[in-house]
Write a protein that holds these residues in place. Structure first.
Motif, PDB file in Angstrom:
ATOM      1  N   GLY A  34      27.886  49.324   4.880  1.00  0.00           N
ATOM      2  CA  GLY A  34      26.453  49.141   4.681  1.00  0.00           C
ATOM      3  C   GLY A  34      26.100  47.762   4.177  1.00  0.00           C
ATOM      4  N   GLN A  35      26.909  47.241   3.241  1.00  0.00           N
ATOM      5  CA  GLN A  35      26.652  45.902   2.692  1.00  0.00           C
ATOM      6  C   GLN A  35      26.779  44.839   3.777  1.00  0.00           C
ATOM      7  OE1 GLN A  35      28.795  44.768  -0.848  1.00  0.00           O
ATOM      8  NE2 GLN A  35      28.432  46.747  -1.820  1.00  0.00           N
ATOM      9  N   VAL A  36      27.803  44.968   4.612  1.00  0.00           N
ATOM     10  CA  VAL A  36      28.014  43.996   5.683  1.00  0.00           C
ATOM     11  C   VAL A  36      26.845  44.025   6.665  1.00  0.00           C
ATOM     12  CG1 VAL A  36      29.461  43.454   7.681  1.00  0.00           C
ATOM     13  CG2 VAL A  36      30.522  43.923   5.462  1.00  0.00           C
ATOM     14  N   VAL A  37      26.406  45.228   7.019  1.00  0.00           N
ATOM     15  CA  VAL A  37      25.261  45.385   7.918  1.00  0.00           C
ATOM     16  C   VAL A  37      24.018  44.731   7.307  1.00  0.00           C
ATOM     17  CG1 VAL A  37      23.630  47.108   8.819  1.00  0.00           C
ATOM     18  CG2 VAL A  37      26.097  47.420   9.146  1.00  0.00           C
ATOM     19  N   GLN A  38      23.793  44.968   6.020  1.00  0.00           N
ATOM     20  CA  GLN A  38      22.620  44.379   5.335  1.00  0.00           C
ATOM     21  C   GLN A  38      22.667  42.854   5.396  1.00  0.00           C
ATOM     22  OE1 GLN A  38      22.817  46.306   1.407  1.00  0.00           O
ATOM     23  NE2 GLN A  38      20.788  47.123   1.809  1.00  0.00           N
ATOM     24  N   ILE A  39      23.825  42.290   5.146  1.00  0.00           N
ATOM     25  CA  ILE A  39      23.973  40.834   5.159  1.00  0.00           C
ATOM     26  C   ILE A  39      23.706  40.281   6.563  1.00  0.00           C
ATOM     27  CG2 ILE A  39      25.645  38.940   4.985  1.00  0.00           C
ATOM     28  CD1 ILE A  39      26.886  40.548   2.586  1.00  0.00           C
ATOM     29  N   LEU A  40      24.336  40.884   7.576  1.00  0.00           N
ATOM     30  CA  LEU A  40      24.157  40.385   8.946  1.00  0.00           C
ATOM     31  C   LEU A  40      22.727  40.581   9.416  1.00  0.00           C
ATOM     32  CD1 LEU A  40      27.504  41.552  10.592  1.00  0.00           C
ATOM     33  CD2 LEU A  40      26.890  39.246   9.817  1.00  0.00           C
ATOM     34  N   ASP A  41      22.112  41.716   9.049  1.00  0.00           N
ATOM     35  CA  ASP A  41      20.713  41.951   9.422  1.00  0.00           C
ATOM     36  C   ASP A  41      19.801  40.948   8.720  1.00  0.00           C
ATOM     37  OD1 ASP A  41      21.475  44.014  11.070  1.00  0.00           O
ATOM     38  OD2 ASP A  41      20.796  45.620   9.737  1.00  0.00           O
ATOM     39  N   TYR A  42      20.089  40.670   7.459  1.00  0.00           N
ATOM     40  CA  TYR A  42      19.296  39.708   6.695  1.00  0.00           C
ATOM     41  C   TYR A  42      19.354  38.328   7.368  1.00  0.00           C
ATOM     42  CZ  TYR A  42      17.827  36.631   2.898  1.00  0.00           C
ATOM     43  OH  TYR A  42      17.182  35.675   2.150  1.00  0.00           O
ATOM     44  N   LEU A  43      20.535  37.976   7.857  1.00  0.00           N
ATOM     45  CA  LEU A  43      20.707  36.680   8.521  1.00  0.00           C
ATOM     46  C   LEU A  43      20.179  36.696   9.953  1.00  0.00           C
ATOM     47  CD1 LEU A  43      24.288  35.678   7.346  1.00  0.00           C
ATOM     48  CD2 LEU A  43      22.098  34.843   6.471  1.00  0.00           C
ATOM     49  N   GLY A  44      19.828  37.891  10.451  1.00  0.00           N
ATOM     50  CA  GLY A  44      19.322  37.997  11.814  1.00  0.00           C
ATOM     51  C   GLY A  44      20.388  37.730  12.860  1.00  0.00           C
ATOM     52  N   VAL A  45      21.649  37.970  12.483  1.00  0.00           N
ATOM     53  CA  VAL A  45      22.757  37.704  13.404  1.00  0.00           C
ATOM     54  C   VAL A  45      22.885  38.864  14.396  1.00  0.00           C
ATOM     55  CG1 VAL A  45      25.283  37.534  13.544  1.00  0.00           C
ATOM     56  CG2 VAL A  45      24.029  36.242  11.807  1.00  0.00           C
ATOM     57  N   ASP A  46      23.073  38.514  15.653  1.00  0.00           N
ATOM     58  CA  ASP A  46      23.300  39.496  16.700  1.00  0.00           C
ATOM     59  C   ASP A  46      24.773  39.903  16.632  1.00  0.00           C
ATOM     60  OD1 ASP A  46      22.159  40.956  18.690  1.00  0.00           O
ATOM     61  OD2 ASP A  46      22.496  39.466  20.261  1.00  0.00           O
ATOM     62  N   TYR A  47      25.056  41.192  16.482  1.00  0.00           N
ATOM     63  CA  TYR A  47      26.448  41.613  16.381  1.00  0.00           C
ATOM     64  C   TYR A  47      26.626  42.993  16.994  1.00  0.00           C
ATOM     65  CZ  TYR A  47      24.839  44.524  12.518  1.00  0.00           C
ATOM     66  OH  TYR A  47      24.168  45.450  11.762  1.00  0.00           O
ATOM     67  N   LYS A  48      27.880  43.319  17.261  1.00  0.00           N
ATOM     68  CA  LYS A  48      28.213  44.632  17.796  1.00  0.00           C
ATOM     69  C   LYS A  48      28.954  45.418  16.717  1.00  0.00           C
ATOM     70  CE  LYS A  48      30.424  47.069  21.564  1.00  0.00           C
ATOM     71  NZ  LYS A  48      30.992  46.944  22.912  1.00  0.00           N
ATOM     72  N   THR A  98      26.728  28.908   7.259  1.00  0.00           N
ATOM     73  CA  THR A  98      27.298  27.690   7.831  1.00  0.00           C
ATOM     74  C   THR A  98      28.349  28.027   8.880  1.00  0.00           C
ATOM     75  OG1 THR A  98      26.949  26.596   5.709  1.00  0.00           O
ATOM     76  CG2 THR A  98      28.420  25.499   7.247  1.00  0.00           C
ATOM     77  N   HIS A  99      29.210  28.984   8.546  1.00  0.00           N
ATOM     78  CA  HIS A  99      30.280  29.400   9.466  1.00  0.00           C
ATOM     79  C   HIS A  99      29.688  29.907  10.786  1.00  0.00           C
ATOM     80  CE1 HIS A  99      34.304  30.738  10.604  1.00  0.00           C
ATOM     81  NE2 HIS A  99      33.757  31.872  11.006  1.00  0.00           N
ATOM     82  N   MET A 100      28.642  30.708  10.682  1.00  0.00           N
ATOM     83  CA  MET A 100      27.997  31.236  11.888  1.00  0.00           C
ATOM     84  C   MET A 100      27.427  30.086  12.726  1.00  0.00           C
ATOM     85  SD  MET A 100      28.165  34.594  11.992  1.00  0.00           S
ATOM     86  CE  MET A 100      28.463  36.001  10.928  1.00  0.00           C
ATOM     87  N   GLN A 101      26.698  29.197  12.066  1.00  0.00           N
ATOM     88  CA  GLN A 101      26.071  28.080  12.781  1.00  0.00           C
ATOM     89  C   GLN A 101      27.106  27.168  13.427  1.00  0.00           C
ATOM     90  OE1 GLN A 101      23.550  27.170   9.236  1.00  0.00           O
ATOM     91  NE2 GLN A 101      22.002  26.738  10.793  1.00  0.00           N
ATOM     92  N   GLU A 102      28.199  26.934  12.720  1.00  0.00           N
ATOM     93  CA  GLU A 102      29.267  26.072  13.274  1.00  0.00           C
ATOM     94  C   GLU A 102      29.873  26.703  14.516  1.00  0.00           C
ATOM     95  OE1 GLU A 102      31.830  25.577   9.899  1.00  0.00           O
ATOM     96  OE2 GLU A 102      30.709  23.830   9.147  1.00  0.00           O
ATOM     97  N   ASN A 103      29.775  28.028  14.615  1.00  0.00           N
ATOM     98  CA  ASN A 103      30.300  28.736  15.782  1.00  0.00           C
ATOM     99  C   ASN A 103      29.225  29.007  16.831  1.00  0.00           C
ATOM    100  OD1 ASN A 103      33.301  29.590  15.550  1.00  0.00           O
ATOM    101  ND2 ASN A 103      32.494  29.823  13.484  1.00  0.00           N
ATOM    102  N   GLY A 104      28.073  28.364  16.634  1.00  0.00           N
ATOM    103  CA  GLY A 104      27.003  28.463  17.638  1.00  0.00           C
ATOM    104  C   GLY A 104      26.234  29.771  17.600  1.00  0.00           C
ATOM    105  N   ILE A 105      26.255  30.449  16.442  1.00  0.00           N
ATOM    106  CA  ILE A 105      25.557  31.728  16.320  1.00  0.00           C
ATOM    107  C   ILE A 105      24.269  31.515  15.516  1.00  0.00           C
ATOM    108  CG2 ILE A 105      25.724  34.048  15.339  1.00  0.00           C
ATOM    109  CD1 ILE A 105      28.861  33.620  15.852  1.00  0.00           C
ATOM    110  N   ALA A 106      23.172  31.937  16.109  1.00  0.00           N
ATOM    111  CA  ALA A 106      21.867  31.722  15.478  1.00  0.00           C
ATOM    112  C   ALA A 106      21.749  32.531  14.191  1.00  0.00           C
ATOM    113  CB  ALA A 106      20.760  32.134  16.443  1.00  0.00           C
ATOM    114  N   VAL A 107      21.212  31.872  13.165  1.00  0.00           N
ATOM    115  CA  VAL A 107      20.985  32.505  11.861  1.00  0.00           C
ATOM    116  C   VAL A 107      19.525  32.320  11.487  1.00  0.00           C
ATOM    117  CG1 VAL A 107      21.609  32.443   9.410  1.00  0.00           C
ATOM    118  CG2 VAL A 107      23.360  32.034  11.135  1.00  0.00           C
TER     119      VAL A 107
END
Length: 111
Positions: A34-48, A98-107
């Motif tokens: 749940g915590q991981v989902v909250q963090i990724l959702d907060y960042l607006g990251v597209d994930y599976k 930063t890690h996401m952005q460096e990998n070309g993932i929109a945040v």
């Protein structure tokens, strides 16, 4: 190589961000997932999200694949990033964004 290893390898390599978790992104079934989902959702990251509770082979297979004993597990661009603690610490330090952005993932909210 087992079929499970191949399945995991394919998921990890064909999706930018993958979370092997207990439950689904809509209904996490453990606090750490749940915590991981909250963090990724907060960042607006597209994930599976892949629910390890639906398949015991995947649940064990992902631990063997990463050589990491716990769930959830987060992969970014085919690389194992870590579990809940690592992701939370990176997020709080601003390193995850930063890690996401460096990998070309929109945040969301990023410069």
């Amino acid at each position: 190589m087992s079929a499970i290893h191949d399945f995991i390898d394919n998921e990890v390599k064909s999706n930018d961000v993958v979370v092997f978790m207990k439950g689904t992104p809509q209904f996490p079934q453990c606090g750490f997932s749940g915590q991981v989902v909250q963090i990724l959702d907060y960042l607006g990251v597209d994930y599976k999200g892949i629910n390890v509770l639906e398949d015991m082979e995947i649940r064990q297979g992902i631990k063997d694949y990463s050589n990491w004993p716990t769930i959830p597990q987060i992969y970014v661009k085919g690389e194992f990033l870590g579990g809940c603690d690592i992701v939370r610490e990176m997020f709080q330090a601003g390193e995850l964004q930063t890690h996401m952005q460096e990998n070309g993932i929109a945040v969301r909210g990023a410069a």
